[in-house]
Enzyme design. Sequence first.
Site, mmCIF file in Angstrom:
data_model
loop_
_atom_site.group_PDB
_atom_site.id
_atom_site.type_symbol
_atom_site.label_atom_id
_atom_site.label_comp_id
_atom_site.label_asym_id
_atom_site.label_seq_id
_atom_site.Cartn_x
_atom_site.Cartn_y
_atom_site.Cartn_z
ATOM 1 N N ASP A 1 2.069 -4.842 -6.018
ATOM 2 C CA ASP A 1 2.246 -4.546 -4.324
ATOM 3 C C ASP A 1 1.811 -5.387 -3.170
ATOM 4 O O ASP A 1 1.331 -6.099 -3.540
ATOM 5 C CB ASP A 1 0.235 -3.247 -4.218
ATOM 6 C CG ASP A 1 0.536 -2.442 -2.627
ATOM 7 O OD1 ASP A 1 1.658 -2.288 -2.271
ATOM 8 O OD2 ASP A 1 0.148 -2.367 -2.206
ATOM 9 N N ASP B 1 7.808 -0.994 -2.221
ATOM 10 C CA ASP B 1 6.896 -2.540 -2.410
ATOM 11 C C ASP B 1 5.778 -2.751 -3.645
ATOM 12 O O ASP B 1 5.760 -2.864 -3.423
ATOM 13 C CB ASP B 1 6.493 -3.141 -0.725
ATOM 14 C CG ASP B 1 5.409 -2.299 -0.380
ATOM 15 O OD1 ASP B 1 4.807 -1.366 -0.596
ATOM 16 O OD2 ASP B 1 3.898 -2.810 0.202
ATOM 17 N N GLU B 2 6.311 -1.647 -4.435
ATOM 18 C CA GLU B 2 5.483 -1.017 -5.433
ATOM 19 C C GLU B 2 5.891 -1.320 -6.201
ATOM 20 O O GLU B 2 6.974 0.044 -6.552
ATOM 21 C CB GLU B 2 4.698 -0.167 -5.003
ATOM 22 C CG GLU B 2 2.854 0.185 -4.459
ATOM 23 C CD GLU B 2 2.754 0.645 -4.098
ATOM 24 O OE1 GLU B 2 1.635 1.788 -4.740
ATOM 25 O OE2 GLU B 2 2.990 1.852 -3.335
HETATM 26 MG MG LIG Z 1 2.385 -3.301 0.112
#
Ligand SMILES: [Mg+2]
Length: 360
Positions: A10, A108-109
Site C-alpha cells: 500500500d 495504490d494497492e
Molecule cells: Mg495508500
Amino acid sequence: MAERIILHVDMDSFFTSIEVKRNPGLKGKPVVVGADPKGGKGRGVVSTCSYEARKYGIRSGMPISKAYSLNPNAVFLTVNMEQYFHVSRRVMEILRGYCEKFQQVSIDEAYLDISDRADDYQAAEEIARRIKAEIRQKEGLTCSIGIGPNKLIAKIASDMEKPDGLTIVRPERVEVFLAPLSVRCIPGVGPKSEKVLKRMGIGTIRALAKADLQELKLVFGKWGYEMQRLARGIDEREVRERGLAKSIGRERTFEEDTNDRGVIMKTLKELAEEVHEDAIKRGYMYRTITLKVRLEDFTTFTRSRTIERHTTSIESLGIIQELIEEFLDSKKIRLLGVRVSNLTRQHDKQKSLVEFKDYP
Ligand SMILES: [Mg+2]
C-alpha cells in the site's frame, strides 16, 4: 490449501507523496489533496492527505470544508489524476516483477502471492525490502507492506506501521496478532455491523472469534458465519487479476416523491460526487455517464452520454444536469441514479484494455 505467503503493498498517502516529490518545498507541511476548499465553502472531499495534515485530525474521505476548518493554513491541492495514473502504472509494473500471482486492488494497492518465490518468511521479508528499495529508488516514494498467510492478514498488517512500514505476521502468530484489534479492522465490518456487535458485547476480534456462531447467524445471516471465519484468520481468497469493473454507480430513493428542482439538482450533485470519489479511489477513468430516473408511477428511464475521451474530471459529470432536464416538468421523481461506465485504468487511450487484462 498449501501454505501461502501473501504480500499487501500500500503506497503511503499516495497522491500527496507524488505532489511533495514534484514540489519538495511541500515536504514536512500539512498537504491536503482533494476538492477545492474555496475558503471553507467548497464541496467534495479529501482524497488523501500527508501525515503532517493528519496531526490536525484531517482524514481522507472527510468533507473538504471540514479539513479547511481544522487547518486553513494547510496546503490544499486539487487532484491531478493523470499524473497519479502514470506513477501508479509504473509502481504496479515494479510489483508485478516480484510475483507470479498479482492483483491490483486500487490505484495504490496490490496483493502479491510470492509462495513460489519465498520458501519461508525470512525470504519473504527480503523480497519486501527489495520492493521497498526499488520503489524508493525509481519513484522516490515509500510504501507499507504487510506479509501474512492470506490476503486478510496481509492487508491488516500493511496498515500497522504506516508510513514506510513492514509488518510480518507468521501463521503461528495470526491469533495473537488479531485478538486485540477492533472488529472494524475486518474488511466488510463497517459502522453498522460494529454497532450491532457492540450491543452483543463484541468489540474485539478475539471476542468475535469466540462468539456463539448460532447467535451471529441469527443476527447477521451468512455474513455472521463469514465474519467469524475472518476473525479466526481464515481467508482462502486467491490472489488473482480481476477484469476491470464494468461500472460504478450510486442510487438514491427519495423518502417522498419530489419534483422540487432544487432538491433534485442537489441530490444529483451529491450522487455525482460520490461516484467520482469512488472512481478515483479505485483508480478508474470513465467515458460514459448514465442517469437513471424512476418516476412516481415506477416507470424507469435511463439516459447515457459518452464523451470523447476517458476522464476523471468531476466537471464531466455536469452532463447529468443536462440529462435530467427532460424529466423536470413531468411526474414526481421517486429515485435517481448516477453511473459511470466504459472504465479504464490506463491514462493513455492508445493502449487498449486488453493489455491490462491479458497480463500473465
Ligand atoms: Mg495508500
